[in-house]
Design a protein around this motif. Structure first.
Motif, short mmCIF file in Angstrom:
data_model
loop_
_atom_site.label_atom_id
_atom_site.label_comp_id
_atom_site.label_asym_id
_atom_site.label_seq_id
_atom_site.Cartn_x
_atom_site.Cartn_y
_atom_site.Cartn_z
N ALA A 35 -29.78 9.03 14.45
CA ALA A 35 -28.40 8.60 14.62
C ALA A 35 -27.45 9.23 13.61
O ALA A 35 -26.38 9.72 13.97
N PHE A 36 -27.83 9.23 12.33
CA PHE A 36 -26.88 9.55 11.27
C PHE A 36 -27.21 10.80 10.47
O PHE A 36 -26.40 11.23 9.65
N GLY A 37 -28.40 11.38 10.64
CA GLY A 37 -28.84 12.46 9.78
C GLY A 37 -28.60 13.84 10.36
O GLY A 37 -28.14 14.02 11.48
N GLY A 38 -28.94 14.82 9.55
CA GLY A 38 -28.88 16.21 9.96
C GLY A 38 -27.48 16.79 9.97
O GLY A 38 -26.50 16.13 9.62
N LYS A 39 -27.41 18.04 10.40
CA LYS A 39 -26.12 18.75 10.43
C LYS A 39 -25.24 18.29 11.59
O LYS A 39 -24.03 18.45 11.55
N ALA A 40 -25.86 17.75 12.63
CA ALA A 40 -25.10 17.29 13.79
C ALA A 40 -25.54 15.86 14.14
O ALA A 40 -26.24 15.63 15.12
N THR A 49 -36.72 4.00 10.57
CA THR A 49 -36.09 5.11 9.86
C THR A 49 -35.91 6.34 10.75
O THR A 49 -34.93 7.07 10.60
N LYS A 50 -36.84 6.56 11.69
CA LYS A 50 -36.68 7.70 12.60
C LYS A 50 -35.43 7.55 13.45
O LYS A 50 -34.71 8.52 13.70
N LEU A 51 -35.15 6.32 13.87
CA LEU A 51 -33.95 6.06 14.64
C LEU A 51 -32.70 6.32 13.81
O LEU A 51 -31.74 6.93 14.28
N MET A 52 -32.70 5.90 12.56
CA MET A 52 -31.54 6.10 11.70
C MET A 52 -31.34 7.58 11.38
O MET A 52 -30.21 8.05 11.30
N ASP A 53 -32.46 8.33 11.23
CA ASP A 53 -32.34 9.77 11.04
C ASP A 53 -31.74 10.43 12.27
O ASP A 53 -30.88 11.30 12.17
N PHE A 109 -23.98 6.73 4.15
CA PHE A 109 -24.28 5.65 5.10
C PHE A 109 -25.57 5.92 5.86
O PHE A 109 -26.27 4.97 6.22
N HIS A 110 -25.92 7.19 6.05
CA HIS A 110 -27.24 7.49 6.62
C HIS A 110 -28.31 6.89 5.71
O HIS A 110 -29.23 6.22 6.18
N ALA A 111 -28.17 7.10 4.40
CA ALA A 111 -29.14 6.57 3.44
C ALA A 111 -29.14 5.03 3.45
O ALA A 111 -30.21 4.41 3.36
N ILE A 112 -27.98 4.42 3.58
CA ILE A 112 -27.92 2.95 3.60
C ILE A 112 -28.57 2.40 4.86
O ILE A 112 -29.39 1.46 4.79
N PHE A 113 -28.24 2.94 6.02
CA PHE A 113 -28.86 2.48 7.27
C PHE A 113 -30.38 2.70 7.22
O PHE A 113 -31.15 1.82 7.59
N ARG A 114 -30.79 3.87 6.77
CA ARG A 114 -32.22 4.19 6.68
C ARG A 114 -32.90 3.26 5.69
O ARG A 114 -33.97 2.71 5.96
N GLY A 115 -32.29 3.07 4.54
CA GLY A 115 -32.84 2.18 3.53
C GLY A 115 -32.92 0.74 3.99
O GLY A 115 -33.87 0.02 3.65
N ALA A 116 -31.94 0.31 4.78
CA ALA A 116 -31.96 -1.06 5.31
C ALA A 116 -33.17 -1.26 6.22
O ALA A 116 -33.82 -2.31 6.17
N MET A 117 -33.50 -0.26 7.02
CA MET A 117 -34.67 -0.37 7.89
C MET A 117 -35.95 -0.39 7.06
O MET A 117 -36.85 -1.18 7.30
N LEU A 118 -36.01 0.48 6.07
CA LEU A 118 -37.22 0.62 5.26
C LEU A 118 -37.41 -0.54 4.29
O LEU A 118 -38.51 -1.07 4.17
N GLY A 119 -36.35 -0.95 3.63
CA GLY A 119 -36.48 -1.92 2.55
C GLY A 119 -36.18 -3.36 2.92
O GLY A 119 -36.55 -4.27 2.19
N ILE A 120 -35.51 -3.58 4.05
CA ILE A 120 -35.14 -4.95 4.44
C ILE A 120 -35.79 -5.33 5.76
O ILE A 120 -36.48 -6.33 5.85
#
Length: 142
Positions: A68-73, A62-66, A93-104
């Protein structure tokens, strides 16, 4: 009354042949051999590896997905729309990528393998394929 021909969906069956090539390469043989959970796990590990490579990052999950896809920039932009719709798409899509790491991906990597139903596993692999396609069209920020 005029009879119209029956309507037919352009895609009627989900199969490996239509999935992202990277997912098919990582998972098709495992799936064909009945290793459904491993096929799913490999498809999602591949997302993590690909995002890490795109960023040149050492983080994971999830840290990697944050990163990559999170934040203002975000470092990887994936929206296909401009303005508010694009911002919402990026957040979603940030939530989907993050959720995929966490839940799958994480449960598959840290627990004993419990074999999935073939249909359910194929649907998970299809989700991984969609995420790879979104990575194909992503743009990297410096």
């Amino acid at each position: 009354m005029i009879e119209l021909p029956p309507r037919t969906a352009p895609v009627r069956r989900l199969s490996f042949e239509g999935l992202h090539p990277a997912v098919a390469e990582a998972s098709a043989d495992l799936f064909a051999d009945g290793h459904f959970s491993r096929a799913v796990n490999e498809a999602f590990k591949l997302i993590e590896v690909r995002v890490r490579d795109l960023l040149g990052s050492e983080t994971s999950g999830t840290k990697l997905m944050d990163e990559a896809f999170g934040g203002k920039a975000p470092r990887l932009n994936i929206p296909g729309h401009e303005g508010r719709s694009g911002q919402d798409e990026q957040t979603g899509f940030h939530a989907i990528f993050r959720g995929a790491m966490l839940g799958i991906c994480n449960p598959g990597a840290h627990e004993l393998v419990v074999e999935q139903d073939a249909q359910e596993a194929l649907e998970y692999v299809a989700l991984a394929s969609l995420l790879h396609r979104r990575l194909d069209s992503s743009t990297a920020e410096s």
